[in-house]
Design a protein around this motif. Structure first.
Motif, PDB file in Angstrom:
ATOM      1  N   LEU A  39       0.821  -1.204   0.000  1.00  0.00           N
ATOM      2  CA  LEU A  39       0.000   0.000   0.000  1.00  0.00           C
ATOM      3  C   LEU A  39       0.860   1.261   0.000  1.00  0.00           C
TER       4      LEU A  39
ATOM      5  N   ALA B  31      -4.805   0.148   7.320  1.00  0.00           N
ATOM      6  CA  ALA B  31      -5.506   0.080   6.033  1.00  0.00           C
ATOM      7  C   ALA B  31      -5.438  -1.328   5.446  1.00  0.00           C
TER       8      ALA B  31
ATOM      9  N   PHE C 197      -8.694  -3.376   4.721  1.00  0.00           N
ATOM     10  CA  PHE C 197      -8.895  -3.830   3.346  1.00  0.00           C
ATOM     11  C   PHE C 197      -9.039  -5.348   3.297  1.00  0.00           C
TER      12      PHE C 197
ATOM     13  N   ASN D 229     -12.351  -7.109   2.117  1.00  0.00           N
ATOM     14  CA  ASN D 229     -12.209  -7.957   0.936  1.00  0.00           C
ATOM     15  C   ASN D 229     -12.723  -9.370   1.216  1.00  0.00           C
TER      16      ASN D 229
ATOM     17  N   ASN E 260     -12.060  -4.800  -6.590  1.00  0.00           N
ATOM     18  CA  ASN E 260     -11.001  -4.454  -5.639  1.00  0.00           C
ATOM     19  C   ASN E 260     -10.877  -2.945  -5.470  1.00  0.00           C
TER      20      ASN E 260
ATOM     21  N   VAL F  93     -13.598  -1.892  -3.118  1.00  0.00           N
ATOM     22  CA  VAL F  93     -13.279  -2.277  -1.739  1.00  0.00           C
ATOM     23  C   VAL F  93     -12.175  -1.370  -1.179  1.00  0.00           C
ATOM     24  N   LEU F  94     -11.209  -0.992  -2.009  1.00  0.00           N
ATOM     25  CA  LEU F  94     -10.176  -0.048  -1.568  1.00  0.00           C
ATOM     26  C   LEU F  94     -10.793   1.295  -1.193  1.00  0.00           C
TER      27      LEU F  94
ATOM     28  N   ALA G 296     -12.555   0.946   2.069  1.00  0.00           N
ATOM     29  CA  ALA G 296     -11.594   0.908   3.182  1.00  0.00           C
ATOM     30  C   ALA G 296     -11.066   2.304   3.491  1.00  0.00           C
ATOM     31  N   SER G 297     -10.876   3.123   2.459  1.00  0.00           N
ATOM     32  CA  SER G 297     -10.350   4.474   2.696  1.00  0.00           C
ATOM     33  C   SER G 297     -11.349   5.332   3.471  1.00  0.00           C
TER      34      SER G 297
ATOM     35  N   ALA H 223      -5.567  -0.546  -7.378  1.00  0.00           N
ATOM     36  CA  ALA H 223      -5.883  -1.973  -7.280  1.00  0.00           C
ATOM     37  C   ALA H 223      -5.029  -2.787  -8.243  1.00  0.00           C
TER      38      ALA H 223
END
Length: 117
Positions: free
Chosen positions: A15, A36, A40, A44, A71, A74-75, A78-79, A97
């Motif tokens: 990351l 993170a 994530f 995920n 993805n 999902v990123l 997560a952010s 991703a």
């Protein structure tokens, strides 16, 4: 247990690398990257898995490329949960991703090579 910890740390490092390579993808510190990576991974394994099952026909038609879209989503999700982890746009999330997938593939290859020695 050590393997799980190593994967977590390598995901955080990946990351950090992505944040240096992709414009609009920002991770403040290593601590932020560790949190993170954990968030994530959890998202995920839950939301990402559900999305991958629902979009399986589209994934098959696109020969797996649509997984990058899942993805990326999902990123971005997560952010929203991790302070210090920011993704400016969906484009940044998509390219993040893609680079993240390549880095994780490289790390798995390197880990596999060291285990054989």
């Amino acid at each position: 247990m050590i393997r799980l910890l190593a994967n977590w740390i390598l995901s955080a490092v990946a990351l950090l690398i992505v944040s240096r390579v992709v414009t609009g993808f920002h991770v403040d510190t290593l601590g932020t990257a560790l949190i993170a990576a954990l968030v994530f991974g959890l998202l995920n394994a839950t939301v990402g898995l559900l999305l991958k099952l629902v979009t399986l026909p589209l994934t098959i038609i696109t020969l797996g490329i649509f997984l990058l879209v899942v993805n990326a989503f999902v990123l971005e999700l997560a952010s929203n949960f991790v302070p210090g982890f920011h993704i400016r746009s969906f484009g940044a999330a998509f390219w993040g991703a893609a680079v993240l997938a390549l880095l994780q593939m490289l790390f798995r290859f390197l880990i596999q090579e060291t285990e054989e020695v």
